[in-house]
Motif scaffolding. Structure first.
Motif, PDB file in Angstrom:
ATOM      1  N   ILE B 304       0.497  -0.920  -0.199  1.00 32.70           N
ATOM      2  CA  ILE B 304       0.060   0.157  -0.172  1.00 32.70           C
ATOM      3  C   ILE B 304       0.921   1.277   0.161  1.00 32.70           C
ATOM      4  CG2 ILE B 304      -1.793   1.455   1.646  1.00 32.70           C
ATOM      5  CD1 ILE B 304      -2.983  -0.927   1.762  1.00 32.70           C
ATOM      6  N   PRO B 305       1.903   1.657   0.754  1.00 33.99           N
ATOM      7  CA  PRO B 305       3.217   2.694   0.289  1.00 33.99           C
ATOM      8  C   PRO B 305       3.617   3.050  -0.542  1.00 33.99           C
ATOM      9  CG  PRO B 305       3.310   1.293   2.826  1.00 33.99           C
ATOM     10  CD  PRO B 305       2.486   0.756   1.769  1.00 33.99           C
ATOM     11  N   ALA B 306       3.944   1.815  -1.408  1.00 34.31           N
ATOM     12  CA  ALA B 306       4.712   2.151  -2.968  1.00 34.31           C
ATOM     13  C   ALA B 306       3.868   2.484  -3.653  1.00 34.31           C
ATOM     14  CB  ALA B 306       5.138   0.757  -2.715  1.00 34.31           C
ATOM     15  N   TYR B 307       1.725   1.288  -3.354  1.00 33.26           N
ATOM     16  CA  TYR B 307       0.961   2.137  -4.393  1.00 33.26           C
ATOM     17  C   TYR B 307       1.030   3.737  -4.606  1.00 33.26           C
ATOM     18  CZ  TYR B 307      -3.430   2.222  -6.591  1.00 33.26           C
ATOM     19  OH  TYR B 307      -4.720   2.098  -6.927  1.00 33.26           O
ATOM     20  N   TYR B 308       0.651   3.728  -3.087  1.00 38.33           N
ATOM     21  CA  TYR B 308       0.486   4.783  -2.841  1.00 38.33           C
ATOM     22  C   TYR B 308       1.435   6.575  -3.624  1.00 38.33           C
ATOM     23  CZ  TYR B 308      -4.377   3.614  -2.251  1.00 38.33           C
ATOM     24  OH  TYR B 308      -5.524   3.587  -2.570  1.00 38.33           O
ATOM     25  N   VAL B 309       2.516   6.296  -3.787  1.00 34.26           N
ATOM     26  CA  VAL B 309       3.548   6.287  -4.505  1.00 34.26           C
ATOM     27  C   VAL B 309       3.875   6.842  -5.866  1.00 34.26           C
ATOM     28  CG1 VAL B 309       5.832   7.128  -4.945  1.00 34.26           C
ATOM     29  CG2 VAL B 309       5.110   6.916  -2.431  1.00 34.26           C
ATOM     30  N   ILE B 310       3.551   5.009  -6.433  1.00 35.11           N
ATOM     31  CA  ILE B 310       3.555   4.342  -8.442  1.00 35.11           C
ATOM     32  C   ILE B 310       2.504   5.840  -8.888  1.00 35.11           C
ATOM     33  CG2 ILE B 310       3.737   3.325  -9.401  1.00 35.11           C
ATOM     34  CD1 ILE B 310       5.632   1.673  -7.533  1.00 35.11           C
ATOM     35  N   ALA B 311       0.937   5.110  -8.228  1.00 42.47           N
ATOM     36  CA  ALA B 311      -0.469   5.163  -8.522  1.00 42.47           C
ATOM     37  C   ALA B 311      -0.546   6.352  -8.789  1.00 42.47           C
ATOM     38  CB  ALA B 311      -1.006   5.080  -7.998  1.00 42.47           C
ATOM     39  N   ARG B 380       8.646  -2.151  -5.339  1.00 38.09           N
ATOM     40  CA  ARG B 380       7.684  -2.414  -6.126  1.00 38.09           C
ATOM     41  C   ARG B 380       8.502  -4.366  -6.667  1.00 38.09           C
ATOM     42  NH1 ARG B 380       5.285  -0.271 -11.469  1.00 38.09           N
ATOM     43  NH2 ARG B 380       3.706  -1.882 -12.446  1.00 38.09           N
ATOM     44  N   GLN B 381      10.256  -3.975  -7.016  1.00 38.68           N
ATOM     45  CA  GLN B 381      10.816  -5.112  -7.382  1.00 38.68           C
ATOM     46  C   GLN B 381      11.108  -6.233  -6.491  1.00 38.68           C
ATOM     47  OE1 GLN B 381      12.294  -6.916 -10.092  1.00 38.68           O
ATOM     48  NE2 GLN B 381      13.677  -4.515 -10.213  1.00 38.68           N
ATOM     49  N   LEU B 382      10.621  -5.420  -5.070  1.00 40.36           N
ATOM     50  CA  LEU B 382      11.353  -6.599  -3.591  1.00 40.36           C
ATOM     51  C   LEU B 382       9.476  -7.418  -4.111  1.00 40.36           C
ATOM     52  CD1 LEU B 382      12.629  -5.013  -1.152  1.00 40.36           C
ATOM     53  CD2 LEU B 382      13.670  -6.748  -2.455  1.00 40.36           C
ATOM     54  N   ILE B 383       8.654  -6.746  -4.271  1.00 40.38           N
ATOM     55  CA  ILE B 383       7.292  -7.464  -4.194  1.00 40.38           C
ATOM     56  C   ILE B 383       6.817  -8.760  -5.456  1.00 40.38           C
ATOM     57  CG2 ILE B 383       5.028  -7.139  -4.091  1.00 40.38           C
ATOM     58  CD1 ILE B 383       5.301  -4.389  -2.727  1.00 40.38           C
ATOM     59  N   ARG B 384       7.563  -8.082  -6.470  1.00 39.67           N
ATOM     60  CA  ARG B 384       7.040  -8.758  -7.591  1.00 39.67           C
ATOM     61  C   ARG B 384       8.355 -10.134  -7.584  1.00 39.67           C
ATOM     62  NH1 ARG B 384       5.453 -10.320 -13.187  1.00 39.67           N
ATOM     63  NH2 ARG B 384       7.338 -11.607 -13.560  1.00 39.67           N
ATOM     64  N   GLN B 385       9.332  -9.958  -7.391  1.00 37.28           N
ATOM     65  CA  GLN B 385      10.377 -10.898  -6.044  1.00 37.28           C
ATOM     66  C   GLN B 385      10.196 -11.918  -5.449  1.00 37.28           C
ATOM     67  OE1 GLN B 385      12.975 -12.240  -8.283  1.00 37.28           O
ATOM     68  NE2 GLN B 385      12.674  -9.938  -9.375  1.00 37.28           N
ATOM     69  N   ILE B 427      -3.367  -5.164  -4.371  1.00 34.39           N
ATOM     70  CA  ILE B 427      -2.331  -3.831  -4.520  1.00 34.39           C
ATOM     71  C   ILE B 427      -1.441  -4.665  -5.354  1.00 34.39           C
ATOM     72  CG2 ILE B 427      -1.042  -1.732  -3.889  1.00 34.39           C
ATOM     73  CD1 ILE B 427      -3.570  -0.886  -3.232  1.00 34.39           C
ATOM     74  N   SER B 428      -0.444  -5.573  -4.129  1.00 38.03           N
ATOM     75  CA  SER B 428       0.522  -6.131  -4.954  1.00 38.03           C
ATOM     76  C   SER B 428       0.392  -6.728  -5.911  1.00 38.03           C
ATOM     77  CB  SER B 428       1.147  -6.746  -3.818  1.00 38.03           C
ATOM     78  OG  SER B 428      -0.226  -7.792  -2.793  1.00 38.03           O
ATOM     79  N   VAL B 429      -0.545  -7.652  -6.401  1.00 37.76           N
ATOM     80  CA  VAL B 429      -0.794  -8.336  -7.925  1.00 37.76           C
ATOM     81  C   VAL B 429      -0.753  -7.381  -8.807  1.00 37.76           C
ATOM     82  CG1 VAL B 429      -2.604  -9.250  -8.931  1.00 37.76           C
ATOM     83  CG2 VAL B 429      -2.477 -10.096  -6.779  1.00 37.76           C
ATOM     84  N   ASN B 430      -1.224  -5.932  -8.840  1.00 37.00           N
ATOM     85  CA  ASN B 430      -1.215  -4.795  -9.298  1.00 37.00           C
ATOM     86  C   ASN B 430       0.770  -4.176  -9.442  1.00 37.00           C
ATOM     87  OD1 ASN B 430      -3.662  -4.277  -8.093  1.00 37.00           O
ATOM     88  ND2 ASN B 430      -4.188  -3.988 -10.684  1.00 37.00           N
ATOM     89  N   LEU B 431       1.603  -4.624  -8.579  1.00 36.47           N
ATOM     90  CA  LEU B 431       3.114  -3.668  -9.350  1.00 36.47           C
ATOM     91  C   LEU B 431       3.610  -4.808  -9.459  1.00 36.47           C
ATOM     92  CD1 LEU B 431       2.736  -2.788  -4.846  1.00 36.47           C
ATOM     93  CD2 LEU B 431       2.780  -0.689  -7.031  1.00 36.47           C
ATOM     94  N   ALA B 432       3.461  -6.084  -9.148  1.00 32.79           N
ATOM     95  CA  ALA B 432       3.700  -6.732  -9.634  1.00 32.79           C
ATOM     96  C   ALA B 432       3.527  -7.415 -10.940  1.00 32.79           C
ATOM     97  CB  ALA B 432       3.931  -8.545  -9.048  1.00 32.79           C
ATOM     98  N   GLY B 433       1.856  -6.755 -11.464  1.00 32.40           N
ATOM     99  CA  GLY B 433       1.518  -7.445 -13.154  1.00 32.40           C
ATOM    100  C   GLY B 433       1.047  -8.698 -13.172  1.00 32.40           C
TER     101      GLY B 433
END
Lengths: 482, 484, 96
Positions: B304-311, B380-385, B427-433
């Motif tokens: 959520i913190p990462a999303y509310y920067v990127i989005a 975001r990279q760490l979440i995808r990993q 949200i993490s699913v969107n960050l990871a695509g």
């Protein structure tokens, strides 16, 4: 105090593609307003950019031509700011990772020496639309035809030390991009635009002075004048004890002065970040090699080759190489005639260039084809035509459709090279002018020219002058012995 | 009672000519007319277009040239541009906007002959989790009209839940399909980033936005995903990856399928009754032959913190085009250029949109970029990993879609942060695509509960398969709100 | 923990081209500060050396051929704006 000028140039070259950098709209100049601005160029909701392949190829060609590194990976970023001619509210431009890094350009200085100017980078970006300030009831009109036109921004190192050097750099770059056929170079139409970063510092000081950026100066002459004005302005400021402000200034060619741009007064915070609608651009070394194979000969390479292959002087070679169409014309003529290169150069850069100049035509649009030019040179080379007659034939060639041989035949212009015929005329002249003959024989040597003139006149200029000289000398000597 | 049929049944019935597309479309148009005043699911109803599409479908079917989905009604989220039909994105800014083009997704639906019933309500520019941020008013949840349907695709979710449409499109940037699907007892698919073209889909956060679908079952979704998925040369981020036959693999056995249960999705904030429903679903999968494994997605709490920067960063830039100059709202009598910009935008956008634009502008501004934007991209990279690691051990990840069931209208409108937290599992699913589906998994106090299944890149076919198998052995997805 | 002042809200609003009424400033200041507090949970993690991820896909940009595919649609496109004249979009005077 002695001052040193430091100049770095940013050139925006519009790339000569058919369609825009991120859309399939046309890029042709001069269309009716907004007829070449599609939904993508106008930034309608939901539309997306797709990169034009040709734009990448052109940037790579430029990179190769200045010995730069072509980045295997470059990234398009968004430069965010609000301006009416910028439909998306951001400009797509390469920021941290440009496609071309480093490189240099050699320029010819006035004293004939060569200076190497560093190129910092060249990156791809999109052009903005145009604001038209004609009055629409106090409103500004916007034309987005230019929005999305591909630009290659070429940034030099602050290596230039005078307005003249700056102009020489610009001209060299201008020649280069046209050679590469990546930009039409039309400065009136804005295809080749220049921003100049100008500062001054006391001679010998290492640190750079505060610079002012002069925007969009649209001719070589104005670049020179704008920089000269700006340098004087800055020196005057400092000498008065004031400071140069870092700012963007506009050159006013009517008043020959620069003034601060009001719209750029508020310091911008462009908030660059990678454009999420575009992925990193990958240019593999294999692709670069492929592009290298298609590279045309560059101006410097051509100059060196002309000097060696055709034994031209450095001056002739660099003049020819400086204009690709001229060089191409020269070589086309040379292929069609056994006449020596020097003769070809003299005619192409002499009479032909002058004639073209008079009607303001580029050599690429010359009414006189290389074939016809070669036809004329053939007849000069084999002595059929004297220099004077050749000029006469050239006039006729320029005016009409006929070729040299027909003109010579119709007008009876062949050079008279038959000795017996020339002798006959000489005899007539001597017989007609006993007084002059007597004076000559009495030692008035300069009357020799009189006889030559008379013979040439009698032959209507067709007699070969060297033969006339030789035969006349012999004949007059003979008369003396009588 | 045509609206009680599944989309697959409708397709069969139309093929067998048990009724005409015109009858089917008329039936749904009547339902919209009778029930939507209460729900407010539609911004625009396109009656004439729907009927003329149905008529053409009937003619084509007589001629034998109709696509099997021709004449089936669909509701389109008002974020997809539709040629000649108003597209508002839930914003006053675009209240007068009629796109001169179709979004690629719309074009593909039209090609198959699907009949667009109308454009559905949504949170303005897809920013929101309750559908209360729409200029056109909130949408109500058909299960309890005092509650929200979720957002941002709330109109589409309410429309399908109330059987005002058998299927609807949505977009999912942080959970905008899955969360309303969970709150409205629907099957909602957010495909892999790049699976469905974004061309003509109005951008909120370009690197997160993905179009998708709401339906009553995985089987229905498979039919419509089939025509909407696939490469589009107009979208640079569209992926040229083969589109499999999504219906063909629905019946595959789940024997040996490995399902991971992330411990981070079962923490204190989760409604215990939802946790119970998910554990029941796990038992179903065990019975179907799947093996269950505990896994960890250690960086989940930072999504959520990462999303509310990127989005917001992307949105601040994406929404700069709305300046009132070439289209959209322009303020009256601007005194100068700056007034034209600032007032047109201030009047055109609602407060949540303004908040996100400002947060994004701040995060990208000089001096803050590294601390916010770059940091968020690293997370975001760490979440995808985390997901990449997890998918080395399991085929799917199962958990709750939302921490709670549908909340009351107005309950969170004054507290943006608590609203943001309703997307904590999505949200993490969107960050990871990645692709993910939310599907009905039970009820808590008569309100629907959704479970989320997350797959690896381009695993939509398998995801639909495991949901379909679940739906063959449960009937949660068949439950309907009262009065339908 | 960052907190955003009214002055910062004004500055961001200017950069965002949004008119914010004076009476709204403190509301936005509070809300934006709260969001920043949420966002700054990121700082609990050391991310030194982690490659930033700009995009879910690790692929490269696709390229299109240099062809003119878009016809002149000025009439249709300008029907979206009430402020056009002689084919131009009109705005308040732009001063360079």
């Amino acid at each position: 105090m002695e001052w040193e000028t430091v100049i770095g140039l940013e050139v925006h070259a519009q790339l000569a593609t058919k369609s825009k950098i991120f859309s399939g709209a046309a890029t042709a100049y001069g269309a009716e307003p907004n007829t070449q601005a599609c939904a993508i160029d106008l930034a309608l909701p939901g539309v997306l950019p797709v990169l034009n392949r040709e734009v990448v190829i052109m940037a790579v060609k430029f990179g190769l031509s200045v010995g730069a590194e072509v980045a295997e990976r470059s990234v398009f970023a968004r430069k965010n700011y609000f301006y009416p001619d910028l439909p998306k509210g951001y400009q797509i431009s390469q920021f941290e990772l440009p496609i071309v890094k480093g490189g240099s350009l050699d320029i010819l200085l006035e004293d004939g020496s060569i200076k190497r100017v560093g190129i910092t980078r060249a990156h791809l970006e999109e052009d903005a639309g145009k604001s038209l300030h004609e009055d629409f009831n106090g409103m500004t009109g916007l034309d987005f035809n230019r929005a999305g036109t591909p630009l290659l921004e070429i940034v030099s190192e602050p290596d230039l030390r005078s307005a003249k050097e700056a102009v020489s750099y610009l001209k060299t770059l201008h020649t280069l991009v046209r050679y590469l056929e990546i930009c039409d170079g039309n400065m009136q139409e804005g295809s080749f635009r220049c921003d100049a970063n100008v500062s001054v510092r006391p001679k010998g000081q290492a640190a750079l002075g505060t610079r002012a950026e002069i925007k969009n100066v649209n001719s070589f002459r104005f670049v020179e004048k704008a920089i000269e004005y700006e340098v004087q302005r800055q020196i005057a400021l400092i000498e008065r004890g004031e400071k140069v402000k870092q700012e963007t200034r506009l050159y006013d060619s009517d008043k020959n002065e620069t003034r601060p741009m009001r719209s750029k007064e508020e310091a911008n915070d462009y908030r660059y970040f990678p454009d999420p609608d575009l992925l990193p651009l990958c240019v593999t070394s294999e692709w670069v090699e492929k592009i290298r194979q298609t590279m045309p000969e560059l101006p410097t390479q051509k100059r060196v080759r002309f000097e060696h292959q055709y034994e031209l002087s450095a001056y002739d070679a660099s003049l020819l190489a400086g204009h690709k169409a001229l060089a191409d014309y020269f070589e086309a003529v040379l292929k069609l005639t056994p006449a020596p290169a020097k003769l070809v150069v003299n005619w192409v850069m002499g009479d032909l260039a002058a004639a073209l100049n008079k009607v303001n035509l580029d050599i690429s649009k010359s009414p006189l084809s290389p074939e016809k030019m070669a036809g004329l040179l053939n007849r000069i080379h084999d002595n059929t035509l004297s220099g004077k007659l050749a000029k006469e034939v050239f006039e006729v060639l320029w005016e009409g459709n006929a070729d040299t041989d027909t003109i010579i035949k119709e007008r009876g212009l062949e050079q008279m090279t038959d000795s017996s015929e020339i002798e006959k005329i000489i005899q007539q002249i001597i017989d007609k002018n006993p007084t002059q003959l007597a004076e000559y024989q009495a030692g008035k040597d300069r009357l020799f020219a009189f006889f030559v003139g008379q013979v040439m006149k009698e032959s209507r200029g067709k007699a070969n002058p060297e033969q006339v000289n030789a035969l006349l000398k012999e004949k007059l000597k003979g008369e003396m012995n009588v | 009672m045509l609206h009680l049929k599944t989309l697959s049944e409708m397709a069969d019935d139309l093929a067998e000519k048990r009724y005409s597309a015109t009858e089917l479309v008329t039936h749904f148009l009547n339902r919209i007319q009778n029930h939507d005043s209460e729900l407010n699911a539609f911004i625009t109803v396109t009656k004439e277009q729907a009927l003329s599409t149905a008529k053409k479908a009937d003619q084509d079917r007589m001629a034998g040239t109709a696509h099997k989905l021709a004449g089936i009604p669909i509701a389109q989220k008002d974020i997809f541009c539709t040629k000649g039909i108003k597209t508002t994105c839930g914003s006053f800014m675009l209240d007068n906007f009629i796109a001169p083009y179709d979004a690629t997704l719309i074009e593909r639906c039209n090609q198959a002959g699907l009949a667009t019933l109308g454009k559905t309500n949504m949170d303005e520019f897809a920013m929101g989790s309750s559908n209360e941020n729409s200029y056109y008013g909130p949408v109500r949840n058909p299960w309890d009209v005092t509650r929200v349907p979720g957002g941002s695709s709330g109109g589409s979710a309410a429309a399908v839940a109330a059987r005002l449409a058998p299927i609807a499109t949505g977009t999912d940037t942080g959970g905008s399909i899955r969360q309303p699907a969970a709150l409205c007892n629907l099957t909602g698919l957010k495909p892999t980033y790049g699976r469905i073209s974004r061309y003509g889909m109005i951008a909120y956060a370009s690197s997160l936005d993905q179009g998708g679908l709401f339906g009553l079952s995985a089987e229905d979704l498979a039919l419509v995903l089939q025509i909407t998925a696939g490469f589009d040369e107009k979208d640079s981020t569209s992926v040229d990856h083969a589109v499999p036959d999504y219906s063909k693999t629905l019946h595959d056995s789940l024997q040996g399928v490995r399902i991971g249960i992330p411990k981070e999705y079962f923490t204190a904030g989760l409604n215990p009754q939802i946790a119970h429903c998910i554990h029941e679903a796990i038992k179903v999968y065990e019975k179907l032959g799947a093996t269950i494994k505990d896994i960890s997605l250690p960086h989940s709490d930072l999504s959520i913190p990462a999303y509310y920067v990127i989005a917001p960063a992307e949105c601040s830039s994406n929404l700069s085009r709305y300046d009132g100059i070439r289209y959209g709202h322009r303020c009256e009598n601007p005194v100068d250029l700056s007034d034209l910009y600032r007032r047109s935008r201030a009047e055109g956008f609602g407060s949540e949109v303004k908040r996100r634009i400002m947060i994004g502008t701040y995060a990208l501004s000089a001096g803050y970029y590294d601390a916010y934007y770059l940091k968020a991209q690293q997370i975001r990279q760490l979440i995808r990993q985390d997901f990449v690691e997890a998918f080395k051990e399991v085929d799917f990840i199962l958990g709750p879609t939302t921490p709670d069931t549908a909340f009351k209208l107005g309950e969170k409108t004054n507290d943006p942060i608590s609203m943001y937290l309703s997307d904590i599992y999505t949200i993490s699913v969107n960050l990871a695509g990645l692709p993910a589906i939310s599907a009905p998994a039970g009820f808590s106090d008569n309100l629907p509960v959704g479970m989320q299944l997350i797959g690896s890149d381009f695993s939509e076919a398998k995801l639909l398969n495991i949901i379909h198998q679940f739906q063959q052995h449960t009937d949660w997805h068949k439950r309907m709100p009262e009065g339908v | 923990m960052s907190s955003i002042s009214n002055e910062t809200v004004e500055k961001i609003a200017r950069l965002s081209a949004l008119a914010i009424a004076p009476e709204e400033l403190s509301m936005y200041a509070t809300q934006l500060s709260n969001i920043l507090t949420l966002v700054e949970q990121m700082n609990t993690l050391d991310t030194t050396g982690i490659e930033p991820m700009a995009h879910p896909q690790a692929t490269n940009q696709r390229l299109r051929n240099d062809c003119v595919t878009e016809p002149d649609e000025r009439k249709e496109l300008q029907s979206l704006s009430a402020f056009t004249e002689a084919g131009l979009y009109l705005v308040n005077q732009v001063i360079e």
